[in-house]
Structures are given as structure tokens and as C-alpha cells.
Write an enzyme that holds these catalytic residues in place. Structure first.
Site, short mmCIF file in Angstrom:
data_model
loop_
_atom_site.label_atom_id
_atom_site.label_comp_id
_atom_site.label_asym_id
_atom_site.label_seq_id
_atom_site.Cartn_x
_atom_site.Cartn_y
_atom_site.Cartn_z
N SER A 127 -47.26 -9.40 52.36
CA SER A 127 -48.18 -8.42 52.94
C SER A 127 -49.60 -8.64 52.43
O SER A 127 -49.81 -9.12 51.30
CB SER A 127 -47.69 -7.04 52.53
OG SER A 127 -48.69 -6.07 52.74
N TYR A 152 -44.20 -0.77 45.51
CA TYR A 152 -43.95 -1.57 46.71
C TYR A 152 -44.85 -2.82 46.71
O TYR A 152 -44.38 -3.95 46.86
CB TYR A 152 -44.21 -0.74 47.99
CG TYR A 152 -44.44 -1.60 49.19
CD1 TYR A 152 -43.37 -2.21 49.84
CD2 TYR A 152 -45.74 -1.87 49.66
CE1 TYR A 152 -43.59 -3.05 50.92
CE2 TYR A 152 -45.96 -2.71 50.73
CZ TYR A 152 -44.89 -3.29 51.36
OH TYR A 152 -45.11 -4.13 52.42
N LYS A 156 -44.00 -7.14 46.27
CA LYS A 156 -44.42 -8.28 47.11
C LYS A 156 -45.07 -9.36 46.22
O LYS A 156 -44.82 -10.55 46.38
CB LYS A 156 -45.39 -7.82 48.20
CG LYS A 156 -44.74 -6.95 49.27
CD LYS A 156 -43.70 -7.71 50.08
CE LYS A 156 -42.90 -6.83 50.99
NZ LYS A 156 -41.73 -7.44 51.61
C1 UD1 Z 1 -49.23 -0.02 54.17
C2 UD1 Z 1 -49.35 -1.02 53.08
C3 UD1 Z 1 -48.87 -2.35 53.59
C4 UD1 Z 1 -47.47 -2.24 54.04
C5 UD1 Z 1 -47.37 -1.19 55.12
C6 UD1 Z 1 -45.90 -1.03 55.44
C7 UD1 Z 1 -51.04 -0.89 51.36
C8 UD1 Z 1 -52.49 -0.94 51.06
N1 UD1 Z 1 -50.71 -1.09 52.64
O1 UD1 Z 1 -50.20 -0.37 55.15
O2 UD1 Z 1 -48.93 -3.31 52.57
O3 UD1 Z 1 -46.99 -3.47 54.48
O4 UD1 Z 1 -47.92 0.03 54.66
O5 UD1 Z 1 -45.47 0.25 55.51
O6 UD1 Z 1 -50.23 -0.70 50.52
N2 UD1 Z 1 -53.35 6.65 58.68
C9 UD1 Z 1 -53.82 7.87 59.12
N3 UD1 Z 1 -52.90 8.83 59.43
C10 UD1 Z 1 -51.55 8.62 59.34
C11 UD1 Z 1 -51.09 7.36 58.89
C12 UD1 Z 1 -52.03 6.40 58.55
O7 UD1 Z 1 -55.03 8.10 59.22
O8 UD1 Z 1 -50.78 9.55 59.63
C13 UD1 Z 1 -54.35 5.58 58.37
C14 UD1 Z 1 -54.27 5.08 56.94
O9 UD1 Z 1 -55.15 5.82 56.12
C15 UD1 Z 1 -54.73 3.63 57.11
C16 UD1 Z 1 -54.28 3.25 58.53
O10 UD1 Z 1 -54.02 4.48 59.18
O11 UD1 Z 1 -56.11 3.56 57.10
C17 UD1 Z 1 -53.02 2.42 58.53
O12 UD1 Z 1 -52.03 3.07 57.72
P1 UD1 Z 1 -50.52 2.58 57.68
O13 UD1 Z 1 -50.02 2.36 59.07
O14 UD1 Z 1 -49.76 3.51 56.80
O15 UD1 Z 1 -50.59 1.13 57.03
P2 UD1 Z 1 -51.29 0.65 55.65
O16 UD1 Z 1 -51.46 1.75 54.70
O17 UD1 Z 1 -52.49 -0.13 56.04
#
Ligand code: UD1
Length: 344
Positions: A127, A152, A156
Site C-alpha cells: 500500500s 495495519y 505492510k
Molecule cells: C486507508 C489506508 C490505506 C489502506 C486503505 C484500506 C492510510 C493512510 N491509508 O486509505 O493504506 O490501504 O485505507 O482500507 O493508512 N473519508 C471521508 N469520509 C469517510 C471516509 C473517508 O471523508 O467516511 C476521506 C478520508 O479522510 C480520506 C479519503 O476519504 O481522505 C479516503 O479514505 P479511505 O477510503 O478510508 O482510504 P485511505 O484512508 O486513503
């Protein structure tokens, strides 16, 4: 004769899409999955798309004896794609030991069993989390690995080190480590897709469930980041594009297209998209409104990260093709299919 590949976590989200692409490319697939975050209906979806039902074993890769028996019962496996892992960042903070066991012992078992079974290569599912908040964007594979922010993320990093040490110690196989950015979307047939257990933690499944009315509102985690619209930026990559990269990586190892025993590739589009832009792209592509509100930042979130995918583009001849908007339509079609099936 068709070459046989073992796919761990093959009924999961990325795993199932990769199984389809492997079958399309002429590989035979054996799936092992403990069904902790998936179900056997996924096998029906795979079969509907490719016309082939993969061999399936319900097994936890922590069970080394079980794995050994599986390899004996399915001789001639040439490669492994190792997806099976726990992946909820927040949960990993609460139950770290379970994460270390699930994500590390499983890899040790596979690596230990590979030589005896004559398996020539392993693709590992890593990742972009290993980069933390990179100093330079877009991020290349040479960027330093930063201190992990969660168990987590740490698993990785440790997995990558275990593979590196094993290869450099002269193991009789090759490995390709793929660092994914943010995989989203579903197969265009809507026969397979992402089906998280319980409340989704990731953005896109939460968004499609909100658009469907299952959740009242999407929370946008922060609008005060140092980005053009204040929300976080990620590199969202179509899951089928991502799956295809695994087939290329496997071909590369098994057909001796590389002398390298270990290679690492970023898999992303090279484009950064903010949370608010992503919501806009979904609404534009589907014409469905998503109720959302801005809330505080989520702990541990990276402000912005997107890939420099040139290494994969040049060396693998692979490029992410699908746009975010079209990919979000596939995620929506999958959500509609789930409703048809009465699942959510
Ligand atoms: C995270 C992990 C990534 C992992 C993936 C798998 C980190 C930094 N990233 O990705 O390594 O492979 O999860 O589960 O550890 N968001 C919202 N509202 C929500 C959900 C998310 O605003 O309800 C935003 C988050 O703040 C982020 C973006 O959407 O900016 C993507 O979030 P998400 O889909 O959870 O993925 P990551 O956090 O990037």
C-alpha cells in the site's frame, strides 16, 4: 497447459477482480480464503463473468498444515498472489496482535512453503501507506518509507522487509511488491464489487451506501487541509485496472521477463482527487445526490498523496485507464445490484 496460480484472499474485493483477470488471461486459479470479510457468493459472480468456477478452499493462511495439504492436493502451482490480510486502519489500532498475526504469520507460512512446492513467484499486495505523508509529490518508489501510523500500516512495511530479506538470502523464487493507492469501483458487469462488513470505513462504499439511503449522511473528514478545496487528496484507481497489473506482474515473473528477483511498483493513476471532487464526480456521473457534511479531521489521515506511476507505465507497460467518474458509476451499479439482491 494452463499455469496455475494460488490467490489468497481471492474472494475479497481486489482478489476477486484479479481472479477474473487471471482467468481471462488463461491462468487456472486456486483461491484460498477464510471468508472473514467475504462469502462464497463471490465465486458465483466470478463464474458468471469468466465462465469458469475457480477451485476454492476455505482456509486461513495462518494454518500452515492446512496450506501444505492444499499445495499437495493442487500440485503444479507456479505463482502466488497474496491478498489475504486485515485492512481496517482504525481496527488495527484496537487489536494490533490480531493484525500482526493475520498479516505477518500468513506471509511467513507462504514463503516457507514456496520452495518445496516449486512455486516460482509471489506478488504481494502492499500500500501507499508505507510512504506516510511523502515530502515530494507525486510519490515515486524511491521515496523513503516513513514511520507507520498504525499497526495495519506497519504490517505492510514489515511484510515488505520480510520479502526483501528472504529474496536477498537467496530464496529460489521472485517477488513483485505492488503498492496500491486507493482502489475503488467494481467490475463493469456488476457481478462482483466491494462488500464491506458492517459500517464501511472507506470513502466510496460509504458514499454509495449514503446515495442509496442506507446511511443518512456522508461525513467529509476535514476541509481545513492545505489543499485547493481543503479536503484530503488521494489517487483513486479503478479496481479492474489494478487487477490487470497483477496479471502483468505474474506473467513477468513466470515468463522470465525480468532478471530482477525483487521489484516494487506504485499502482496509481498519477492524478490527485480531493474528497469533495470525488463527491462531485459521483454526482455528475450518476446524477444522484449525496448528502454530506463537513466534520473534523480523522485521526491518522494523510493530507495528500498521489502516485508517480511512471515506473509501472514504462517497465510493466501498464497504465490505469478508467476515469474516476466512470469508475464511480461502476461502484454505483454494484450498489444497485446489491439492492436488487436484497443484500443492502
Ligand atoms: C486507508 C489506508 C490505506 C489502506 C486503505 C484500506 C492510510 C493512510 N491509508 O486509505 O493504506 O490501504 O485505507 O482500507 O493508512 N473519508 C471521508 N469520509 C469517510 C471516509 C473517508 O471523508 O467516511 C476521506 C478520508 O479522510 C480520506 C479519503 O476519504 O481522505 C479516503 O479514505 P479511505 O477510503 O478510508 O482510504 P485511505 O484512508 O486513503
Amino acid at each position: 497447459m494452463k499455469k496455475k496460480i494460488l490467490v489468497t484472499g481471492g474472494t475479497g474485493y481486489i482478489g476477486s477482480h484479479t481472479v477474473v483477470e487471471l482467468q481471462n488471461a488463461g491462468y487456472d486459479v486456486v483461491i484460498v480464503d477464510n471468508l472473514s470479510n467475504s462469502n462464497t457468493e463471490v465465486l458465483d459472480g466470478i463464474e458468471k463473468i469468466s465462465g469458469i468456477r475457480p477451485v476454492f478452499a476455505e482456509l486461513d493462511c495462518n494454518d500452515k498444515t492446512g496450506l501444505k495439504k492444499l499445495l499437495e492436493a493442487n500440485p503444479g502451482i507456479k505463482g502466488i498472489i497474496h491478498f489475504a490480510a486485515s485492512k481496517a486502519v482504525g481496527e488495527s489500532v484496537k487489536i494490533p496482535l490480531q493484525y500482526y498475526r493475520n498479516n505477518i504469520v500468513t506471509l511467513l507460512n507462504l514463503l516457507e512453503l514456496m520452495p518445496e512446492a516449486g512455486i516460482e513467484g509471489i506478488v504481494f499486495s502492499s500500500s501507499c501507506t508505507v510512504y506516510g505523508q511523502p515530502d515530494i509529490l507525486p510519490v515515486t518508489e524511491d521515496a523513503p518509507v516513513k514511520l507507520a501510523l498504525s499497526p495495519y500500516g506497519n504490517t505492510k512495511q514489515i511484510n515488505e522487509e520480510i520479502i526483501r530479506d528472504t529474496i536477498y538470502a537467496g530464496a529460489p523464487f521472485k517477488s513483485i511488491i505492488l503498492r496500491y493507492f486507493n482502489p475503488i469501483g467494481a467490475h463493469p458487469s456488476a457481478e462482483i464489487g466491494e462488500l464491506p462488513n458492517g459500517v464501511p470505513q472507506n470513502l466510496v462504499p460509504f458514499l454509495t451506501q449514503t446515495a442509496m439511503g442506507i446511511r443518512p449522511e456522508l461525513s467529509v473528514f476535514g476541509d481545513d487541509y492545505d489543499t485547493p478545496d481543503g479536503s484530503c487528496i488521494r489517487d483513486y484507481i479503478n479496481v479492474v485496472d489494478l487487477a490487470k497489473a497483477h496479471v502483468i506482474a505474474m506473467d513477468r515473473m513466470l515468463n522470465n521477463q525480468t532478471e530482477e528477483k525483487l521489484e516494487i511498483f506504485n499502482l496509481g493513476t498519477g492524478r490527485g482527487v480531493s474528497v469533495l471532487e470525488l463527491i462531485g464526480a459521483f454526482e455528475k456521473g450518476t446524477r444522484v445526490k449525496v448528502p454530506y457534511k463537513i466534520v473534523g479531521r480523522r485521526e491518522g489521515d494523510i493530507e495528500k498523496v498521489w502516485a508517480n506511476p511512471e515506473h509501472a507505465n514504462k517497465v510493466l507497460g501498464w497504465t490505469a485507464k478508467e476515469s474516476v467518474e466512470d469508475t464511480l458509476v461502476t461502484a454505483w451499479n454494484w450498489q444497485l445490484k446489491l439492492r436488487e439482491r436484497g443484500i443492502q
